[in-house]
Design a protein around this motif. Structure first.
Motif, PDB file in Angstrom:
ATOM      1  N   GLN A   1      -1.416   2.991  -5.044  1.00 50.19           N
ATOM      2  CA  GLN A   1      -2.670   3.747  -4.900  1.00 50.19           C
ATOM      3  C   GLN A   1      -3.047   4.445  -6.204  1.00 50.19           C
ATOM      4  OE1 GLN A   1      -1.712   6.308  -1.640  1.00 50.19           O
ATOM      5  NE2 GLN A   1      -1.712   4.633  -0.144  1.00 50.19           N
TER       6      GLN A   1
ATOM      7  N   ASN B   1       0.851  -1.183   0.000  1.00 52.07           N
ATOM      8  CA  ASN B   1       0.000   0.000   0.000  1.00 52.07           C
ATOM      9  C   ASN B   1       0.890   1.238   0.000  1.00 52.07           C
ATOM     10  OD1 ASN B   1      -1.989   1.896   0.330  1.00 52.07           O
ATOM     11  ND2 ASN B   1      -2.319   1.438   2.515  1.00 52.07           N
TER      12      ASN B   1
ATOM     13  N   ARG C   1       2.161   4.903  -2.584  1.00 52.51           N
ATOM     14  CA  ARG C   1       1.515   5.841  -3.500  1.00 52.51           C
ATOM     15  C   ARG C   1       1.458   5.314  -4.930  1.00 52.51           C
ATOM     16  NH1 ARG C   1      -0.455  10.811  -2.450  1.00 52.51           N
ATOM     17  NH2 ARG C   1      -1.083   9.568  -0.685  1.00 52.51           N
TER      18      ARG C   1
ATOM     19  N   ASP D   1      -7.536   3.216   1.255  1.00 51.30           N
ATOM     20  CA  ASP D   1      -6.788   4.477   1.156  1.00 51.30           C
ATOM     21  C   ASP D   1      -6.931   5.098  -0.235  1.00 51.30           C
ATOM     22  OD1 ASP D   1      -6.070   3.960   3.725  1.00 51.30           O
ATOM     23  OD2 ASP D   1      -3.962   3.505   3.318  1.00 51.30           O
ATOM     24  N   ALA D   2      -6.862   4.266  -1.282  1.00 54.25           N
ATOM     25  CA  ALA D   2      -7.003   4.794  -2.645  1.00 54.25           C
ATOM     26  C   ALA D   2      -8.388   5.410  -2.833  1.00 54.25           C
ATOM     27  CB  ALA D   2      -6.772   3.680  -3.666  1.00 54.25           C
ATOM     28  N   SER D   3      -9.413   4.803  -2.231  1.00 54.02           N
ATOM     29  CA  SER D   3     -10.779   5.336  -2.354  1.00 54.02           C
ATOM     30  C   SER D   3     -10.865   6.722  -1.722  1.00 54.02           C
ATOM     31  CB  SER D   3     -11.784   4.402  -1.676  1.00 54.02           C
ATOM     32  OG  SER D   3     -11.758   3.146  -2.298  1.00 54.02           O
TER      33      SER D   3
ATOM     34  N   ILE E   1      -4.871   2.270  -8.575  1.00 53.98           N
ATOM     35  CA  ILE E   1      -6.261   2.030  -8.154  1.00 53.98           C
ATOM     36  C   ILE E   1      -7.096   3.301  -8.362  1.00 53.98           C
ATOM     37  CG2 ILE E   1      -7.743   1.351  -6.208  1.00 53.98           C
ATOM     38  CD1 ILE E   1      -5.813  -0.885  -7.105  1.00 53.98           C
ATOM     39  N   ILE E   2      -6.514   4.448  -8.021  1.00 51.71           N
ATOM     40  CA  ILE E   2      -7.237   5.725  -8.171  1.00 51.71           C
ATOM     41  C   ILE E   2      -7.633   5.952  -9.629  1.00 51.71           C
ATOM     42  CG2 ILE E   2      -6.960   8.250  -8.062  1.00 51.71           C
ATOM     43  CD1 ILE E   2      -5.195   7.773  -5.548  1.00 51.71           C
TER      44      ILE E   2
ATOM     45  N   THR F   1      -4.026  12.516 -11.618  1.00 47.92           N
ATOM     46  CA  THR F   1      -3.853  11.272 -12.381  1.00 47.92           C
ATOM     47  C   THR F   1      -4.301  11.500 -13.822  1.00 47.92           C
ATOM     48  OG1 THR F   1      -6.072  10.541 -11.730  1.00 47.92           O
ATOM     49  CG2 THR F   1      -4.223   9.690 -10.422  1.00 47.92           C
TER      50      THR F   1
ATOM     51  N   SER G   1      -8.607   9.263  -3.831  1.00 46.19           N
ATOM     52  CA  SER G   1      -9.217   9.517  -5.134  1.00 46.19           C
ATOM     53  C   SER G   1     -10.072  10.789  -5.123  1.00 46.19           C
ATOM     54  CB  SER G   1     -10.076   8.303  -5.528  1.00 46.19           C
ATOM     55  OG  SER G   1     -10.721   8.513  -6.751  1.00 46.19           O
TER      56      SER G   1
END
Ligand SMILES: [Zn+2]
Length: 238
Positions: A88, A83, A85, A124-126, A91-92, A136, A129
């Motif tokens: 993440q 986990n 950056r 965390d990504a949620s 996923i973001i 991104t 985001s």
């Protein structure tokens, strides 16, 4: 803004996590018209049985049975989900592109370390985001911030106390058929091996019965949520 491209985005550390722990919930959502996307964070390269390609074929079949619009495989290294950056951001990008209302993810406390790491990564990504200063790009386009309404963590191998259970009694036999799509993953043994398919299905049946018993239904799937469950009227919760 209610501009959801999909209703549910279900993440799993490995192909078959989502199915074993939440296929019933997804089958019901599909029957109610939900648009569903599945995301495998790894392709399960460390699995003891079958090959990665077999697993991918089985995952495609399971996705069709669940009525998923798409199954994305991210190719993180199995056994090494971290986990950070970089993870993440990957996923973001998906969350911002597909804008799911609800996200499903692995359990925070489970038998496989990848499950715990995936749970924290997705949670965390949620959150991140939704922050506009985390920039991104996806498919060459700069993305807008977006945060899903809720992240639920499906309970899989360890029995932990759920915050929410979903009654899957009507679709329980169908759930078992979806899990059987992954036939290469399970030793076809008649003995008492815990990874034998008969025992795995029995374990899932037992845990779903225990979750169901608490709310007087035959079978249920259990989920936890790391933030409060909110309602505008307590009657919404029934
Ligand atoms: Zn797994």
């Amino acid at each position: 803004m209610n501009n959801h491209v999909v209703d549910i985005m279900a993440f799993g550390a490995h192909p078959d996590d989502v199915e074993c722990a939440s296929a019933g919930t997804l089958l019901i959502a599909k029957d109610n018209g939900a648009k569903i996307i599945l995301v495998d964070i790894t392709r399960g390269g460390l699995g003891s049985f079958g090959t990665v390609n077999q697993r991918t074929e089985e995952a495609k079949k399971a996705a069709m049975m669940l009525g998923a619009k798409k199954r994305i495989q991210l190719n993180f290294i199995d056994g090494q989900i971290v986990n950070n950056r970089d993870s993440q951001i990957k996923i973001i990008e998906l969350i911002r592109f597909y804008r799911p209302k609800i996200i499903l993810a692995n359990a925070f406390i489970d038998r496989h370390p990848d499950h715990n790491n995936a749970a924290n990564l997705i949670k965390d990504a949620s959150f991140f985001s939704g922050l506009k200063n985390i920039e991104t790009h996806y498919k060459g386009v700069k993305q807008l911030p977006y945060r899903p309404s809720a992240v639920y963590h499906y309970i899989q191998d360890l029995m932990i106390k759920p915050d929410v259970v979903i009654d899957i009694s009507n679709v329980f036999p169908e759930k078992m058929k979806v899990i059987l799509a992954y036939k290469s993953q399970f030793q076809d043994s008649e003995d008492s091996s815990p990874v034998g398919i008969k025992n795995l299905l029995k374990q899932i049946e037992n845990s779903n019965q225990i979750f169901g018993r608490n709310v007087n239904v035959a079978f249920a799937e259990g989920f936890t949520k790391s933030t409060y469950i909110a309602a505008k009227d307590i009657q919404e919760l029934f």
